[in-house]
Enzyme design. Structure first.
Site: not given
Ligand code: ADP
Length: 303
Positions: A41, A286, A180, A284, A242-243, A212, A245, A217
């Site tokens: 990913n 997925g 995280n 998005r 996957a955010a 994260t 990733d 943010g």
């Molecule tokens: P993980 O899924 O690994 O726990 P996070 O949830 O912290 O990671 O998300 C990773 C990054 O994706 C965040 O630091 C942020 O930049 C972005 N992100 C995740 N969720 C959101 C959201 N609801 N709105 C805006 N950005 C987001």
């Protein structure tokens, strides 16, 4: 150039009205197969974010392995370091209910066979700007890759996921740790919800740490005393799978493009770029299919 040494799994996803309990059979709804694994990913994320990216990993000698290989090639990832090994590919069995609650069962398969890095891998790692690592392949391989990067002057970015305490040998080779809040608490062995406390504890172990914070943010701290808090772009979150990733892949690309940032402005720009990628992914539905292209990241990036 970014090199990823890590995992590739095929996610087998069933949606169902509720999750089965032990011994229970539940009639599900849709079934789909989605390429996944944090390593693959993040390699796809880096390639879509605009970097030349190579993936070192292992898939099995089955149809899933071919699918995983094709997916990486399709994203423009260099797969010269992708082995096909006897036995099954890594898979994740995922069930998702209507409340988006899930259970996930991973069989590492071929990923567990990534035990040796060869001369070609060493050359690729040494020639890269950034080596990007996670914790879904055997730990000795992660340590060996980081050692090769260190010897070649390549920046080591470690995404310590899934969460695990890390040996000092590995921590000593990491330039940038990306975690995280849960992973931060495990790596730092610190029980706090306070980002500042977590970052302080991480800096006792690594020179630079990125935390994260989902919709809040990300936060950054390093041993030079620089501290940054980056607000996430305001978006309508549809699916945050996957955010992390997307964030990590884009961070590696930003770091590679800027040739190892040290000053506050550059680090800030890289983090805003990574946050834009995480947010673009969350917009998005997925998992790996939602990893954003460079244009989608740029649309949310505020210079
Ligand atoms: P993980 O899924 O690994 O726990 P996070 O949830 O912290 O990671 O998300 C990773 C990054 O994706 C965040 O630091 C942020 O930049 C972005 N992100 C995740 N969720 C959101 C959201 N609801 N709105 C805006 N950005 C987001």
């Amino acid at each position: 150039r970014v090199v990823v040494v890590g995992s590739a799994n095929l996610d087998l996803v069933v949606t169902a009205p509720q999750l089965p309990r032990p011994g229970e059979t539940v009639l599900g709804e849709d079934f789909r197969t989605v390429p996944g694994g944090k390593g693959a990913n993040q390699a796809v994320a880096a390639a879509r974010a605009g970097a030349r990216c190579a993936f070192v990993g292992a898939v099995g000698a089955d149809e899933f392995g071919q699918r995983l290989r094709d997916n990486l090639v399709g994203a423009g990832v260099d797969v010269a370091g992708l082995r096909t090994v006897p036995g099954p590919s890594g898979v994740a069995l995922i069930a998702v209910d209507r409340a988006a609650e899930n259970f996930i069962l991973v069989a590492p398969g071929a990923n567990a066979a990534l035990t040796d890095l060869d001369a070609a891998d060493a050359a690729a790692i040494g020639a890269a700007d950034v080596l990007l690592l996670q914790l879904e392949v055997p730990l000795p391989t992660v340590v060996a890759a980081a050692g090769l990067a260190r010897a070649g002057g390549t920046t080591v970015v470690l995404n310590a996921a899934p969460a695990a305490p890390l040996p000092a040998e590995l921590l000593g080779l990491v330039d940038v740790l990306v975690v995280n809040e849960h992973e931060a608490a495990v790596v730092a062995e610190a029980d706090s919800a306070e980002p500042r406390v977590l970052l302080d504890a991480l800096l006792e172990r690594v020179p630079r740490a990125v935390l994260t914070l989902g919709a809040r943010g990300a936060a950054y701290a390093d041993r030079s005393g620089l501290r940054l808090e980056i607000a996430a772009p305001r978006i309508e979150a549809v699916d945050t799978t996957a955010a992390g990733d997307a964030f990590t892949g884009a961070l590696a690309v930003g770091w590679a493009e800027r040739g190892g940032p040290v000053d506050a402005d550059t680090v800030s720009a890289v983090l805003r770029w990574a946050c834009a990628a995480g947010a673009a992914c969350a917009q998005r539905p997925g998992a790996s299919t939602a990893l954003p292209e460079r244009a989608a990241i740029e649309a949310l990036y505020t210079a």
